[in-house]
Design a protein around this motif. Structure first.
Motif, PDB file in Angstrom:
ATOM      1  N   HIS A  98       0.863  -1.181   0.000  1.00 23.46           N
ATOM      2  CA  HIS A  98       0.000   0.000   0.000  1.00 23.46           C
ATOM      3  C   HIS A  98       0.901   1.233   0.000  1.00 23.46           C
ATOM      4  CE1 HIS A  98      -3.090  -2.859   1.955  1.00 23.46           C
ATOM      5  NE2 HIS A  98      -3.284  -2.784   0.654  1.00 23.46           N
ATOM      6  N   GLU A 101       1.869   3.809   3.002  1.00 23.64           N
ATOM      7  CA  GLU A 101       2.298   3.226   4.278  1.00 23.64           C
ATOM      8  C   GLU A 101       3.826   3.161   4.293  1.00 23.64           C
ATOM      9  OE1 GLU A 101       0.035  -0.431   4.617  1.00 23.64           O
ATOM     10  OE2 GLU A 101      -1.850   0.609   4.235  1.00 23.64           O
ATOM     11  N   ARG A 161      -2.940   4.213  -1.197  1.00 26.01           N
ATOM     12  CA  ARG A 161      -2.955   2.776  -0.951  1.00 26.01           C
ATOM     13  C   ARG A 161      -2.852   1.963  -2.251  1.00 26.01           C
ATOM     14  NH1 ARG A 161      -5.513  -0.502   3.023  1.00 26.01           N
ATOM     15  NH2 ARG A 161      -6.564  -2.333   2.249  1.00 26.01           N
ATOM     16  N   HIS A 201       2.819  -3.110   7.174  1.00 21.58           N
ATOM     17  CA  HIS A 201       1.777  -2.148   6.788  1.00 21.58           C
ATOM     18  C   HIS A 201       1.642  -1.053   7.837  1.00 21.58           C
ATOM     19  CE1 HIS A 201      -0.353  -4.464   3.517  1.00 21.58           C
ATOM     20  NE2 HIS A 201       0.402  -5.416   4.029  1.00 21.58           N
ATOM     21  N   HIS A 202       0.769  -0.077   7.504  1.00 20.67           N
ATOM     22  CA  HIS A 202       0.305   0.901   8.481  1.00 20.67           C
ATOM     23  C   HIS A 202      -1.219   0.891   8.499  1.00 20.67           C
ATOM     24  CE1 HIS A 202       3.964   3.313   9.502  1.00 20.67           C
ATOM     25  NE2 HIS A 202       4.399   2.806   8.367  1.00 20.67           N
ATOM     26  N   ASP A 345      -7.438  -1.463   6.336  1.00 22.76           N
ATOM     27  CA  ASP A 345      -6.072  -1.521   6.826  1.00 22.76           C
ATOM     28  C   ASP A 345      -5.238  -2.483   6.016  1.00 22.76           C
ATOM     29  OD1 ASP A 345      -6.656   0.263   8.785  1.00 22.76           O
ATOM     30  OD2 ASP A 345      -7.194  -1.275  10.212  1.00 22.76           O
ATOM     31  N   GLU A 346      -5.297  -3.741   6.436  1.00 25.99           N
ATOM     32  CA  GLU A 346      -4.516  -4.796   5.829  1.00 25.99           C
ATOM     33  C   GLU A 346      -4.721  -4.777   4.334  1.00 25.99           C
ATOM     34  OE1 GLU A 346      -3.821  -9.447   6.788  1.00 25.99           O
ATOM     35  OE2 GLU A 346      -5.838  -8.646   7.006  1.00 25.99           O
TER      36      GLU A 346
HETATM   37 ZN   LIG Z   1      -1.530  -1.785   4.203  1.00 21.59          ZN
END
Ligand SMILES: [Zn+2]
Length: 346
Positions: A98, A101, A161, A201-202, A345-346
């Motif tokens: 992404h 991140e 992202r 990730h963030h 997120d993920e």
């Molecule tokens: Zn991510």
């Protein structure tokens, strides 16, 4: 570029030396909130990263830099290799699927530099290390075929992202349609005998455990029912190494990430397809986004970069000396699951 690294290091040193404030660093850490400074120009651009890697390769005799493919917009995708003995266990670190991140990539670049110094001397005799930094350079550079006008960061470029075609690469690990995903699978996953992988990730800056305690990050093993039990156990041990390295730090508060079972996600899909023990690490706050709650002020960059470096160094050391094999995984049973307001997120 060198100036950037010095200023990041200085920011980290300041934060670490502020001992009395350290326990509060996460809880009171700056949210963006429309007021904090977020200047994307302090992050490595793609081409700064590429020249950084080329310089490290010239300096480090054990490091090999390979191009594994190109992004949609034609940027070379890099693999950094330390592979002295194919018989050794192998770990892969993946950053920035992404594009927004980026502190995970900043930490990985520092880690690569450390591998060439006395600090990490001898570690690559006993573990093979693969690093794919910034798998999504088009998203990281905001060079995409859709508008980022509503993104909040300043600094001359936006980070997003998605890849240039507005596709989430971390939903492409089964069909493998995007060139970035293909490069990773065809020229890394299918080419090397990899034992462990950490996917970095963030997540949104507002995630908490125990009701109101902000996390510096959250971790999770594969949660698809199709994962081999031994592979899963390896993931849990990898998580134990990370937890024991991060959580005692003044700035470290880890939660359990509430992730799903879809195999389109690398944490699940790669564990099943290749029998690799995977770990997801979601760090606090994104570098840019249209939603203010997802973004974190750059004053937090120091400890978050440090969190990545600590994660990478502790895991390669634990694999190199074999101590990972005897890690106690019972902490997973009591690790508080973070509260998740949103799910992107993920
Ligand atoms: Zn991510």
């Amino acid at each position: 570029m060198k100036k950037t690294m010095i200023s990041l290091a200085a920011a980290g040193a300041l934060m670490l030396s502020a001992a009395p404030l350290q326990a509060d660093a996460v809880g009171n850490g700056p949210n963006y909130g429309g007021n904090e400074t977020i200047n994307t120009s302090i992050l490595h651009t793609y081409s700064e990263m590429a020249s950084y890697l080329q310089k490290q390769e010239a300096k480090q005799k054990d490091m090999e830099l390979e191009v594994i493919g190109q992004s949609v917009k034609g940027r070379d995708l890099y693999l950094v290799k330390y592979m002295k003995n194919p018989e050794n266990p192998t770990i892969l670190f993946l950053t920035q699927q992404h594009g927004n991140e980026q502190l995970t990539t900043e930490g990985a670049l520092e880690f690569i530099k450390h591998l060439g110094t006395g600090k990490m001397k001898g570690v690559t005799d006993n573990v093979n290390i693969l690093i794919v930094p910034m798998l999504n350079p088009d998203g990281a550079m905001g060079d995409v075929d859709f508008s980022l006008d509503d993104y909040v960061a300043s600094g001359g470029r936006h980070l997003t992202r998605y890849n240039a075609l507005n596709v989430d690469l971390n939903r492409d690990h089964v069909t493998k349609i995007q060139p970035e995903t293909q490069a990773l699978h065809f020229n890394v996953m299918q080419k090397y005998n990899i034992d462990y992988m950490i996917d970095l990730h963030h997540q949104g800056a507002d995630r908490v455990i125990n009701g109101d305690e902000l996390v510096s990050g959250s971790i999770l093993y594969p949660t698809t029912p199709n994962v081999d039990p031994e592979v899963l156990e390896g993931s849990k041990k990898l998580g134990a190494v990370v937890y024991d390295a991060i959580n005692p730090k003044g700035w470290g508060t880890l939660g359990k990430y509430p992730g799903g079972s879809a195999e389109t996600i690398s944490r699940n899909g790669i564990a099943v397809e290749y029998g690799i023990s995977t770990l997801l690490f979601e760090m606090r706050g994104m570098s840019d986004h249209a939603y203010e709650d997802y973004v974190l002020g750059q004053k937090s960059n120091g400890y978050l970069i440090k969190q990545t470096i600590t994660t990478l160094e502790s895991t390669v050391k634990a694999i190199a000396d074999g101590s990972i094999d005897s890690k106690d995984t019972s902490f997973w049973d009591t690790l508080p699951e973070q509260t998740n307001r949103q799910s992107e997120d993920e």
